[in-house]
Design a protein around this motif. Structure first.
Motif, short mmCIF file in Angstrom:
data_model
loop_
_atom_site.label_atom_id
_atom_site.label_comp_id
_atom_site.label_asym_id
_atom_site.label_seq_id
_atom_site.Cartn_x
_atom_site.Cartn_y
_atom_site.Cartn_z
N LEU A 58 4.14 1.73 -14.79
CA LEU A 58 3.08 2.50 -15.47
C LEU A 58 3.21 3.99 -15.22
CD1 LEU A 58 1.62 -0.28 -15.93
CD2 LEU A 58 -0.50 0.93 -15.38
N THR A 59 3.63 4.36 -14.02
CA THR A 59 3.58 5.77 -13.61
C THR A 59 4.92 6.45 -13.61
OG1 THR A 59 3.82 5.23 -11.25
CG2 THR A 59 1.59 5.26 -12.14
N ARG A 60 5.93 5.82 -14.15
CA ARG A 60 7.28 6.36 -14.04
C ARG A 60 7.44 7.71 -14.74
NH1 ARG A 60 9.16 2.35 -18.37
NH2 ARG A 60 9.23 0.83 -16.69
N THR A 61 6.57 8.05 -15.68
CA THR A 61 6.69 9.31 -16.40
C THR A 61 6.30 10.49 -15.53
OG1 THR A 61 4.44 9.12 -17.28
CG2 THR A 61 6.23 8.24 -18.63
N LEU A 111 -8.84 2.97 -8.66
CA LEU A 111 -8.11 2.72 -7.42
C LEU A 111 -7.83 4.02 -6.68
CD1 LEU A 111 -5.64 -0.06 -8.59
CD2 LEU A 111 -7.54 -0.33 -6.96
N ARG A 112 -7.57 5.07 -7.43
CA ARG A 112 -7.36 6.38 -6.80
C ARG A 112 -8.62 6.84 -6.09
NH1 ARG A 112 -7.71 11.89 -7.52
NH2 ARG A 112 -5.80 13.10 -7.13
N GLN A 131 5.68 -3.23 -8.60
CA GLN A 131 6.57 -3.02 -9.74
C GLN A 131 5.80 -2.53 -10.96
OE1 GLN A 131 8.31 -6.94 -9.89
NE2 GLN A 131 10.06 -6.36 -8.61
N LEU A 132 4.62 -3.10 -11.18
CA LEU A 132 3.80 -2.68 -12.33
C LEU A 132 3.34 -1.23 -12.18
CD1 LEU A 132 1.72 -5.95 -12.61
CD2 LEU A 132 3.21 -5.05 -14.41
N ILE A 143 0.83 -1.21 0.00
CA ILE A 143 0.00 0.00 0.00
C ILE A 143 0.87 1.25 0.00
CG2 ILE A 143 -1.66 1.33 1.37
CD1 ILE A 143 -2.82 -1.37 2.30
N ALA A 144 1.89 1.26 0.83
CA ALA A 144 2.79 2.42 0.89
C ALA A 144 3.51 2.65 -0.43
CB ALA A 144 3.81 2.23 2.02
N ALA A 145 3.83 1.56 -1.13
CA ALA A 145 4.57 1.69 -2.38
C ALA A 145 3.71 2.23 -3.51
CB ALA A 145 5.15 0.32 -2.78
N VAL A 146 2.43 1.92 -3.52
CA VAL A 146 1.60 2.29 -4.67
C VAL A 146 0.73 3.52 -4.44
CG1 VAL A 146 1.56 -0.13 -5.40
CG2 VAL A 146 -0.37 0.80 -4.10
#
Length: 251
Positions: A245-248, A161-162, A240-241, A13-16
């Motif tokens: 997906l959100t790295r940009t 999810l948001r 990781q996914l 949860i903390a990671a995403v």
């Protein structure tokens, strides 16, 4: 982010949580999103945002919309909802907004992201959620997701999810003895709270900070049943996914 063998629920949860929230914020504040609203007939301003995002509540009075969403100032929400209402029915505005969500995802999700695996795991989380007392999340979960647009579908699931975490957080904030306005000031500061529609909110009292920290912990606890539906290994994969997906968002 956890080892390769597994990840605990609250670590996942903390990671995403941050990436999902921030990626959604980027979509909402992007001029490309606003342009879709303009082309659909909405005037410049918050009409498309309010009518499109909150239209899943149906033709509700503006005060009801404000009460459900919570974190934005009432003048911002009520004005946006009212000016957007004559443009199109609520369900049409939601469909238009959902397409804007998917279009933004197609433009911003990296081509090498494994959206198919993300979609499988994200849908498992979405299906596992108890939507009682979370009407905005329930409304977005009920929206159709096209099967022939996996990248757009991935972004729509990020959005859903948001909305889940946002709805949980509003409940947690109130349970912790904070108003939504106080939570916004504690979390973002006076300037950003003003940007999000709160009039002259004033600085937060130091005594409110522990309440906000408690609300964050409660929010995680409310989301824990979703992430319990994944195995330890799947939680590593999902984190990781989400990162892929959100790295940009920081580029």
């Amino acid at each position: 982010m956890g080892d390769l063998l597994g990840m605990e629920i609250f670590d996942c949860i903390a990671a995403v949580a941050g990436p999902v929230h921030n990626f959604g914020d980027e979509f909402m504040s992007d001029e490309a999103t606003a342009t879709i609203g303009l082309r659909a007939g909405f005037a410049p301003g918050r009409g498309f945002y309010c009518r499109g995002r909150f239209g899943v509540l149906g033709e509700a009075p503006a005060a009801v919309v404000q009460a459900v969403q919570g974190f934005l100032g009432p003048d911002l929400v009520m004005t946006g909802w009212r000016v957007g209402r004559p443009v199109m029915p609520a369900d049409g505005a939601v469909a238009c907004y959902a397409e804007a969500v998917r279009a933004w995802g197609r433009a911003h999700i990296p081509a090498d992201a494994d959206v198919e695996h993300f979609n499988r795991l994200a849908q498992r989380l979405i299906d596992a959620a108890d939507a009682d007392a979370l009407p905005l999340f329930a409304g977005w979960r009920a929206q159709p997701v096209p099967g022939d647009d996996p990248v757009g579908a991935a972004m729509q699931r990020v959005h859903v999810l948001r909305e889940h975490r946002g709805a949980c957080h509003l409940a947690a904030v109130r349970l912790s003895g904070l108003s939504a306005r106080e939570a916004m000031v504690v979390n973002l500061g006076v300037e950003q709270a003003t940007h999000y529609g709160w009039r002259e909110p004033g600085p937060a009292a130091a005594a409110l900070v522990p309440r906000w920290q408690r609300a964050e912990r409660l929010t995680d606890e409310l989301q824990a049943p979703l992430y319990a539906k994944l195995t330890d290994r799947q939680r590593v994969e999902f984190a990781q996914l989400v990162d892929a997906l959100t790295r940009t968002q920081t580029s």
